[in-house]
Each structure stands twice: as C-alpha cells, then as structure tokens.
Design an enzyme around this catalytic site. Structure first.
Site, mmCIF file in Angstrom:
data_model
loop_
_atom_site.group_PDB
_atom_site.id
_atom_site.type_symbol
_atom_site.label_atom_id
_atom_site.label_comp_id
_atom_site.label_asym_id
_atom_site.label_seq_id
_atom_site.Cartn_x
_atom_site.Cartn_y
_atom_site.Cartn_z
ATOM 1 N N THR A 96 25.862 -25.626 -28.152
ATOM 2 C CA THR A 96 26.247 -26.497 -27.035
ATOM 3 C C THR A 96 26.309 -27.919 -27.578
ATOM 4 O OG1 THR A 96 25.119 -25.083 -25.439
ATOM 5 C CG2 THR A 96 25.642 -27.321 -24.725
ATOM 6 N N LYS A 171 30.947 -25.506 -19.905
ATOM 7 C CA LYS A 171 29.491 -25.302 -20.020
ATOM 8 C C LYS A 171 28.716 -26.485 -19.410
ATOM 9 C CE LYS A 171 25.424 -24.351 -22.011
ATOM 10 N NZ LYS A 171 24.557 -23.268 -21.647
ATOM 11 N N LYS A 246 19.328 -32.378 -22.371
ATOM 12 C CA LYS A 246 20.408 -32.490 -23.369
ATOM 13 C C LYS A 246 21.773 -32.223 -22.711
ATOM 14 C CE LYS A 246 22.503 -29.878 -27.077
ATOM 15 N NZ LYS A 246 22.547 -28.607 -27.792
HETATM 16 P P1 NAD Z 1 17.016 -23.540 -32.379
HETATM 17 O O1 NAD Z 1 16.560 -24.907 -32.703
HETATM 18 O O2 NAD Z 1 16.009 -22.460 -32.145
HETATM 19 O O3 NAD Z 1 17.997 -23.011 -33.556
HETATM 20 C C1 NAD Z 1 18.849 -23.827 -34.298
HETATM 21 C C2 NAD Z 1 18.788 -23.342 -35.747
HETATM 22 O O4 NAD Z 1 19.708 -24.093 -36.521
HETATM 23 C C3 NAD Z 1 17.405 -23.555 -36.380
HETATM 24 O O5 NAD Z 1 16.927 -22.326 -36.908
HETATM 25 C C4 NAD Z 1 17.661 -24.594 -37.468
HETATM 26 O O6 NAD Z 1 16.824 -24.425 -38.604
HETATM 27 C C5 NAD Z 1 19.110 -24.331 -37.788
HETATM 28 N N1 NAD Z 1 19.790 -25.458 -38.431
HETATM 29 C C6 NAD Z 1 19.753 -26.766 -38.097
HETATM 30 N N2 NAD Z 1 20.528 -27.486 -38.934
HETATM 31 C C7 NAD Z 1 21.078 -26.605 -39.807
HETATM 32 C C8 NAD Z 1 21.970 -26.729 -40.916
HETATM 33 N N3 NAD Z 1 22.448 -27.912 -41.279
HETATM 34 N N4 NAD Z 1 22.322 -25.599 -41.585
HETATM 35 C C9 NAD Z 1 21.823 -24.395 -41.231
HETATM 36 N N5 NAD Z 1 20.968 -24.208 -40.190
HETATM 37 C C10 NAD Z 1 20.604 -25.302 -39.492
HETATM 38 O O7 NAD Z 1 17.995 -23.689 -31.120
HETATM 39 P P2 NAD Z 1 18.504 -22.521 -30.140
HETATM 40 O O8 NAD Z 1 17.620 -22.419 -28.964
HETATM 41 O O9 NAD Z 1 18.813 -21.303 -30.946
HETATM 42 O O10 NAD Z 1 19.854 -23.206 -29.603
HETATM 43 C C11 NAD Z 1 21.033 -23.261 -30.382
HETATM 44 C C12 NAD Z 1 22.141 -23.815 -29.524
HETATM 45 O O11 NAD Z 1 22.345 -22.987 -28.381
HETATM 46 C C13 NAD Z 1 21.882 -25.246 -28.995
HETATM 47 O O12 NAD Z 1 23.062 -25.977 -29.055
HETATM 48 C C14 NAD Z 1 21.429 -24.985 -27.566
HETATM 49 O O13 NAD Z 1 21.719 -26.087 -26.714
HETATM 50 C C15 NAD Z 1 22.273 -23.783 -27.198
HETATM 51 N N6 NAD Z 1 21.703 -22.943 -26.123
HETATM 52 C C16 NAD Z 1 20.392 -22.586 -26.143
HETATM 53 C C17 NAD Z 1 19.881 -21.805 -25.106
HETATM 54 C C18 NAD Z 1 18.430 -21.390 -25.094
HETATM 55 O O14 NAD Z 1 17.977 -20.918 -24.059
HETATM 56 N N7 NAD Z 1 17.701 -21.528 -26.191
HETATM 57 C C19 NAD Z 1 20.722 -21.393 -24.057
HETATM 58 C C20 NAD Z 1 22.069 -21.738 -24.095
HETATM 59 C C21 NAD Z 1 22.554 -22.517 -25.139
#
Ligand code: NAD
Length: 299
Positions: A96, A171, A246
């Site tokens: 997102t 979204k 966010k």
């Molecule tokens: P998270 O922080 O658990 O996962 C993100 C991952 O990306 C981490 O494991 C991190 O180490 C990795 N990362 C960061 N920079 C990186 C790079 N340069 N190269 C490789 N890996 C890298 O976050 P999440 O909860 O999995 O959310 C991910 C996305 O999904 C976000 O944009 C969030 O807004 C969206 N989202 C989350 C939810 C939820 O409920 N968690 C729901 C809908 C949407």
C-alpha cells in the site's frame, strides 16, 4: 507453474508467498530480514541472497513492502528490479503506497519495457493466510489478464480498477471510508452510554437501521456484540492503528494533490494521529474507541 520472484516476506508477504508455493508455483524470495527468507525456504520456496537473485529467472515479480520509499528503492535502486528482471517479466506491487509513487514506478517500468500492476490488498494477515485477500488492481488490461491467475492463488476477489495507480487510489478511498466510519461508530456508542442506552441495544437497533456499516456489524469496537471483533481481546491487532493512520495520511496526500474536499477524512487522520501519539499505534484500529470514550463514564 510460474517462476515467481517475491520481495518483502513480512506479515503479509510470508503467507502470500507460501500460498503461491502451495498452488504449485516456483517461488524465489528475498527480504532484508534473513529469518523471513529462511521461513520461505522451509515452506517449500527458494531462498535468494539479494533482490536481483530473486528476480533473475522470474516470469512474475511480486513485491510486498512497507511503503513508497522501499518500493522505489527495490524497483529503481542500484541492482533494482528494473535493471535485473528478465525481459518480459510481469511486475506486481502489492504494497500500500501513495498513488504518485505507484504511477511513477509504473512509468519507469514501462520505459524499461516491463508491464506493471499496482495491486494493494484488503483482508489483513488472516486474508493473506487463507488466500482470501481482495486485490484492487491498477494497470493495463493485458497485464491484468496475465496477473489474474497468480493473484487468484492469494485472493478471492480481484478487481481491475483502471490504469496504473488506480489500485492504490481505490484502496485509500476504501480505507478512508473505514477510518471515518469506525470513528463515527465509536462516537455513537460513547454517546449512547452517556444517555443510558446499553451497547447491545444500540447494536441491535443500528445493525438493522440506516446506521449499519461494516465497522459496526463485522468489527464492532465495543466488547460484546460481535464476539470475533478485537474489542473482545483487548484490541490486539488485527489491523493496527498505525497502519490505519498511514492509509489516512496517504488519502490526505492524494486529496491535497487532486484538490478533493475530504473534511471527514482529515478529521479521521487527525484523531488517529492523536491516538498513535499517545502510544497506541500497535493496538487494533478499533481501539480508538477507548480514546474517544475518555473520560470514562462515572457510575
Ligand atoms: P511488514 O513490515 O511485516 O513486511 C514488510 C517486509 O518488507 C519486511 O519483512 C521487511 O524486512 C521487508 N523489506 C523492507 N525493505 C525491504 C527491501 N529494501 N528489500 C527487501 N525487503 C524489504 O509489513 P506487512 O504488514 O507485511 O505490510 C506490507 C504492506 O501491505 C504494507 O504496505 C501495508 O500497508 C500493506 N497491508 C498490510 C496489511 C496488514 O494487515 N498487515 C493489510 C493490508 C495492506
């Protein structure tokens, strides 16, 4: 079977990648957290040491990263996806992020000869684990048709929202409705309590009346009426208040850039900011009920 490079194996990315493996795809994953890569390997995927290695042989590249800066870095940076992916690969960003970044990365991808989709999700970690996500997809029609079977291994509802960036746009509009309606429901329950109307009574009435909405009937912020809602487990997230903030900020950024009037969206963003500032960012977003209910009703 499709060769898939998956970058970003966090709370959402890990179960999404695992579902791709379960569906029979050949998934190579990378994350800056080594433990996340090891977990994918344990789930039947392949571990890569770099993003470049993850995408080198991929027919489809999927990213699930925290926010816009990480998406820019992974696609456009030194040894980024655009420089290292195989010719003809389809690129899908499920993070997102802001509409502007989504559109500019898609444009850079097109210049480098790649089709790209922005495909943010709704449904949270449970949706990711059960392959029950909703994907809101921006990008070309042909790219959407190519991406659909891969997305179908991770989600149940896949909607084409229009050209590049429109997935992100849909979204943040949806989540602006959710943030504002959650606050409205919290205010109504707080007022009802002060007026002597029991929470269950207001729920029974509003669930069948014109105040009905998802925040009320599926995710009630008051303990009791909806047993599965986070209110009944001390607001353990679910979807954190920090994530809601966010998304509300992204909506405000987009509203500013497009000159749209969103006064309720702005108020919701401000209230979530205050809630997060008091140290509650890790709580479920419905926990804002506690903040709105203050001061506690004296019996
Ligand atoms: P998270 O922080 O658990 O996962 C993100 C991952 O990306 C981490 O494991 C991190 O180490 C990795 N990362 C960061 N920079 C990186 C790079 N340069 N190269 C490789 N890996 C890298 O976050 P999440 O909860 O999995 O959310 C991910 C996305 O999904 C976000 O944009 C969030 O807004 C969206 N989202 C989350 C939810 C939820 O409920 N968690 C729901 C809908 C949407």
């Amino acid at each position: 079977m499709t060769a898939i490079g998956f970058i970003g194996l966090g709370n959402m990315g890990a179960p999404m990648a695992a579902n791709l493996v379960k569906a029979g795809h050949d998934v190579t994953g990378f994350d800056i957290a080594a433990g996340a890569v090891a977990a994918l390997a344990a789930a039947g995927g392949r571990a890569a040491d770099t993003a470049a290695e993850a995408v080198a042989a991929a027919e489809v590249v999927i990213t699930m990263l925290p926010a816009g800066p990480q998406v820019r870095a992974v696609y456009l940076g030194h040894s980024g996806v655009l420089g290292r992916a195989r010719k003809g690969a389809l690129l899908i960003d499920c993070s997102t992020i802001d509409v502007e970044t989504a559109r500019s990365v898609a444009e850079a991808a097109a210049e480098a000869g790649f089709a790209m989709l922005d495909a943010p999700v709704s449904g949270g970690v449970i949706g990711a684990e059960t392959a029950g996500l909703t994907f809101m997809v921006g990008g070309g029609v042909a790219a959407f048709a190519r991406g659909q079977p891969v997305l179908a291994a991770m989600g149940r509802t896949i909607v084409h929202a229009g050209p590049a960036g429109n997935g992100q746009a849909a979204k943040i509009c949806n989540n602006m409705i959710l943030g504002a309606s959650m606050i409205a429901v919290c205010e109504a329950f707080s007022l009802a309590e002060r007026l002597g109307v029991a929470a269950q009574t207001l729920f029974d009435i509003s669930a069948k009346s014109s105040g009905q909405c998802w925040a009320l009937t599926s995710y009630c912020p008051v303990p009791g009426p909806v047993p599965a809602s986070p209110a009944n487990r001390d607001y353990v997230a679910g979807f954190t208040a920090a994530m809601m903030l966010k998304d509300l900020r992204l909506a405000q950024q987009a509203a500013g850039a497009s000159n749209a009037a969103t006064p309720l969206g702005a108020a919701a963003a401000n209230l979530y900011q205050l809630f997060v500032d008091e140290g509650s960012g890790g709580l479920d977003f419905s926990g804002i009920y506690r903040f709105i209910r203050k001061p506690e009703v004296k019996n």
